[in-house]
Enzyme design. Structure first.
Site, PDB file in Angstrom:
ATOM      1  N   ASP A 182       0.817  -1.214   0.000  1.00  0.00           N
ATOM      2  CA  ASP A 182       0.000   0.000   0.000  1.00  0.00           C
ATOM      3  C   ASP A 182       0.852   1.266   0.000  1.00  0.00           C
ATOM      4  O   ASP A 182       0.640   2.169   0.816  1.00  0.00           O
ATOM      5  CB  ASP A 182      -0.942   0.008   1.215  1.00  0.00           C
ATOM      6  CG  ASP A 182      -1.728  -1.273   1.374  1.00  0.00           C
ATOM      7  OD1 ASP A 182      -2.131  -1.842   0.342  1.00  0.00           O
ATOM      8  OD2 ASP A 182      -1.934  -1.711   2.525  1.00  0.00           O
ATOM      9  N   GLU A 231     -11.350   0.359  -3.653  1.00  0.00           N
ATOM     10  CA  GLU A 231     -10.667   0.878  -2.459  1.00  0.00           C
ATOM     11  C   GLU A 231      -9.445   1.678  -2.888  1.00  0.00           C
ATOM     12  O   GLU A 231      -9.197   1.902  -4.069  1.00  0.00           O
ATOM     13  CB  GLU A 231     -10.262  -0.280  -1.541  1.00  0.00           C
ATOM     14  CG  GLU A 231      -9.391  -1.322  -2.205  1.00  0.00           C
ATOM     15  CD  GLU A 231      -9.251  -2.600  -1.390  1.00  0.00           C
ATOM     16  OE1 GLU A 231      -9.901  -2.728  -0.342  1.00  0.00           O
ATOM     17  OE2 GLU A 231      -8.486  -3.473  -1.827  1.00  0.00           O
TER      18      GLU A 231
END
Length: 506
Positions: A14, A173
């Site tokens: 991420d 997301e």
């Protein structure tokens, strides 16, 4: 000139990046490990040095109740008017928040919480001073939700509204909002952070939409491709000084068939090109490789890695982490000079709690790890050694312990509900060198006395610690640990040094 992917190997998922002048700063997720949110610095986007963590205080990061793959989810780092901001989600305590600082290498502020559901928060500072906070609703699976906030207080200045549902892939997301030219671009990931992962983008003339989906979506994906890199997604864009655009994103390097990965989701880099009608495309028409042309990046010399940590400092090196919120009485750098001392608590590696555990990410398939342990257990159950650890249900360890009044050296494997000491021998010495030799398929465990070659004592398959078997969002750690197996130890475990050496072929 070329560079190699991943640019940050091992469990560093991420990624989010920002540029300040000639300096780049990057953060990644940390989940149940403390300190939280590793912080990296680079001059060229390729060679990264970890310079610390963002969340270094227990007031900033409560992990006491974090289960495996709980805790800190995807962060975003941004720079605005001389201030650095990092926003993230503690899914185990408190929800969405951000911290800020004038100096990213110093101490960051206490958390400022935002009353907005979802995960993977993004901060966007518009030219008129408006600050937009965008999250993804993990439970509903509907897309990117947005509000305006007061960045000084975190108070919402508007309702939370759905601004884009994505292209129809599951789990939309990781939203990031950018203003580039006359357009606002909203980039997200879809398909889940597994083999169907992909990056999609939309744009609008207004920051809150309506957003038009890119006709070339997905702009990054390796789904259904025969590629050594898989699960590419969760991207963030950055513009270099020369005006070019690049993307950092996560990916995995699976092994074998069926494919499995144990190093975790890693950080990759690729150039961004723009279509004639103004849409971004990542890499080579949405794909990337392990060797990529560096373009105009001012590649720096790669420093030689440090192999040995002698624990001579007053603080731990930035790559060391604890499992959940650390307990001060479990560890010390001062009780024995030049050693890391661990005091076993009742907590074992089999519990989703905070054992006496100091570990670092495994960042290379082929590596050799060793540590010198001095430990004389006085009570039955006292144990100290080295572990290859994915989570409390999947780990291997080699340790010195005391069983029925006898001191032993053991090799043990925990694989789900299967638990067994695979090998054990009597051990009379107060010290031992514990060694792990790893390649893409196996961990081999050995022990020795100083100056001697290891006696190989046990083996564990890498694939049995892989995410496809063990589950979760993290990667393998190699750690020093101690436990009293249900009681507090009275015998300290001194780790005099720790070596981590990657193979030259890697």
């Amino acid at each position: 000139m070329y560079y190699s992917n991943p640019v940050i190997s091992g469990f560093h998922p991420d990624p989010s990046v920002c540029r300040v002048g000639e300096d780049y700063y990057l953060v990644t997720s940390s989940f149940e490990y403390f300190p939280g949110v590793p912080l990296f610095h680079s001059k060229d986007l390729v060679n990264w040095k970890q310079v610390g963590h963002v969340l270094t205080k227990t007031e900033q990061l409560d992990l006491k109740n974090a289960g495996s793959s709980g805790g800190i989810y995807a962060p975003t780092i941004r720079y605005h008017n001389g201030v650095f901001y990092m926003t993230t989600t503690n899914v185990s305590s408190g929800g969405n928040f951000y911290v800020h600082t004038d100096d990213p290498l110093g101490t960051w502020s206490d958390p400022i919480y935002v009353d907005q559901p979802g995960i993977d928060p993004d901060l966007f500072f518009d030219e008129d001073g408006t600050v937009y906070y965008t999250t993804s609703y993990d439970a509903s699976g509907q897309g990117a939700y947005q509000s305006r906030i007061d960045v000084k207080t975190g108070k919402r200045l508007s309702d939370v509204t759905l601004v884009w549902k994505g292209t129809g892939g599951k789990y939309p997301e990781a939203p990031h909002l950018y203003r580039i030219g006359d357009w606002y671009y909203l980039m997200i990931s879809e398909g889940g952070t597994e083999y169907a992962h992909m990056v999609t983008v939309a744009r609008s003339k207004k920051p809150d939409g309506p957003f038009e989906s890119c006709p070339y979506n997905p702009i990054l994906s390796h789904r259904s491709l025969l590629n050594s890199i898989q699960a590419t997604g969760h991207a963030d864009l950055v513009q270099t000084l020369d005006g070019n655009w690049w993307a950092v994103f996560l990916g995995i390097r699976p092994i074998g068939y069926p494919p499995h990965h144990h190093l975790g989701r890693e950080t990759f880099l690729a150039p961004v090109s723009w279509t004639d009608d103004g849409w971004p495309i990542i890499g080579d028409n949405g794909t990337v490789s392990e060797t990529m042309p560096a373009g105009n990046l001012p590649l720096q010399a790669k420093p030689a890695p440090q192999v040995r940590d002698d624990f001579n400092g007053t603080t731990l090196a930035s790559y060391w982490t604890f499992l959940r919120s650390p307990i001060p009485e479990n560890w010390s750098l001062s009780d024995k000079s030049g050693s890391l001392t661990l005091y076993g608590s009742p907590v074992t590696l089999n519990e989703a709690s905070s054992p006496a555990f100091v570990g670092r990410r495994q960042q290379h398939f082929d590596c050799r790890v060793a540590t010198h342990l001095t430990f004389a257990p006085q009570q039955d159950g006292e144990e100290a050694g080295i572990t290859v650890f994915m989570n409390e249900r999947f780990h291997y360890e080699m340790a010195v312990t005391r069983i029925a009044g006898e001191r032993k050296l053991i090799f043990r494997r925990r694989l789900g509900t299967l638990w067994k000491i695979e090998n054990e021998i009597p051990w009379s010495s107060d010290s031992v060198i514990l060694t792990i030799q790893a390649d893409k398929t196996d961990y081999v465990f050995g022990f020795s006395e100083s100056g001697k070659e290891p006696f190989w004592f046990g083996k564990g398959e890498c694939g049995l610690l892989a995410t496809e078997v063990a589950g979760g969002f993290t990667g393998v750690f190699i750690a020093m640990y101690a436990t009293g197996n249900g009681m507090r130890s009275i015998s300290p475990a001194h780790f005099d040094w720790f070596d981590y050496q990657a193979s030259d072929v890697e």
